[in-house]
Write a protein that holds these residues in place. Sequence first.
Motif: not given
Length: 500
Positions: A147-153, A185-189, A192-195, A223-227
Amino acid sequence: GYDIMNYRKINPEYGDMDLCDTLIDEIHRRKMKIVLDLVLNHTSIEHEWFKESRSSKDNPKRDWYIWKKGRKPTKERPGGKKPPNNWQAMITGSGWHYDPTTHEYYWAQFLPFQPDLNYRNPEVRKEMLDTVKFWCQKKADGFRLDIINALYEDKEFRDNPFCWKLIPSDDDEARLFRDPIHTLNHPDTIEFMKQLRSTIDGFKDKERFFVGEVSGSIDTLKKYLGEDADGLNLVFLFQSLTTPFKAKKIKKIIQLFEDNFPDPYLPTWVFGNHDRSRRMSRLGNNILKAKLSAALQLTVRGVPFIYYGEEIGMEDGFTPANNSRDALVHYFGWIPQFIHNLVYKFTKETLNRDYCRTPMQWNSQEHAGFTTYPRAWLPIPRTYRKINVETQLEDEDSILNCYRRFLKVRKVTPALNSGSLRLPHIPELSKKVLAYERIIKKGDKEQIVLVLLNFSNQGLRMPNPSPNLEFLVSTSVNNKPIAGSRIILNPWECVVLEEK
């Protein structure tokens, strides 16, 4: 389990770190890879971090989790009898849980004993990235991110907006008339995938990959794969799991994936996992359909994820809700068994994930050869005496040997393991037949492989589109599909042909 007590130790039930190191070495010695299931979103309430965090508001670990005062304080609950806002957990109900020690609420996206880490705290981010580095140093080859899409609120803790949707789907997380834009699916989450990606790419000893358990629309998942393809390497596309098993529907989702995940991106093909009913049960326990499903997964462009037991056609087991080992079932303990049965009968979906988590069926001996203990950890389906690895290895026409044939051909055929995909127009092609080509450049030449899948319970004949086609592999053992100017397809058969 998924409530982590220590990210860098082994549960004593399974051994210790020395044994883990040996396991990784032996896997690599056999030229295999090891992918770890990594839960970055939350820990257990038994984790030392959370014990410290809940002990007092002044504890250094307090801000490692998400704490907030509630609304409408009372004498019994000075921290508020109402949660801080309307955020719901993924399993429904408020995700806020009152803790009487400090009279504040902590946030848990899933079950109450799985409190979420606070990724807005730089100490947490550093610790979790260091955890990834720790396992890279242990020579892990990749990570499944739970559930990596739940990191940021939402940092302002704004209410999630109202929407007209009751039940979530693989395309849309909205549920119970709330759109979880501030919790999933917060934009900050996504950022963070890039980090995360740069962390594993920083190790030069070998290539590693991330695959994320993410749900949402195709646009969101991409979006999780990066532009610039600098995010996660892959995300699970659960849309493939629920797509009806019909040629037209499968063709549509292939086109959807091709449109949205062109090179260098790759789609994933997921037909089962530890949370959803088994593929074989969804296909009505039809062996021919199971072989066709395997052929599709192993010839279409993308990364196939095969859930254990699919390769022998394991079916869902059955465990009554009151005997379930699944904490989710007990969370919904008020639901009577007959409701579970009805939902499963008509939808092949169930809250009781024990159904799809029964032990691997190795042979026809007691407990399917999984254990020598008096009892297996879950009841094994009674069909295990016929549906097991040992029996199927001896049967040339078994599901297992079908997988083996297709995997072998996939491995040695560049067009299948690395090529692009094209949906050709073939005159007089039945609507029940799905056709696609896999293509790759080989020097000055192209390797073209034609895949034909018959989504019908009837044998079909079709025009041979080229006189230069040679047979590679089929879900049928004895069929010779090329008959002069015609190609013969058995019911629910896939044939793979190469242009020479």
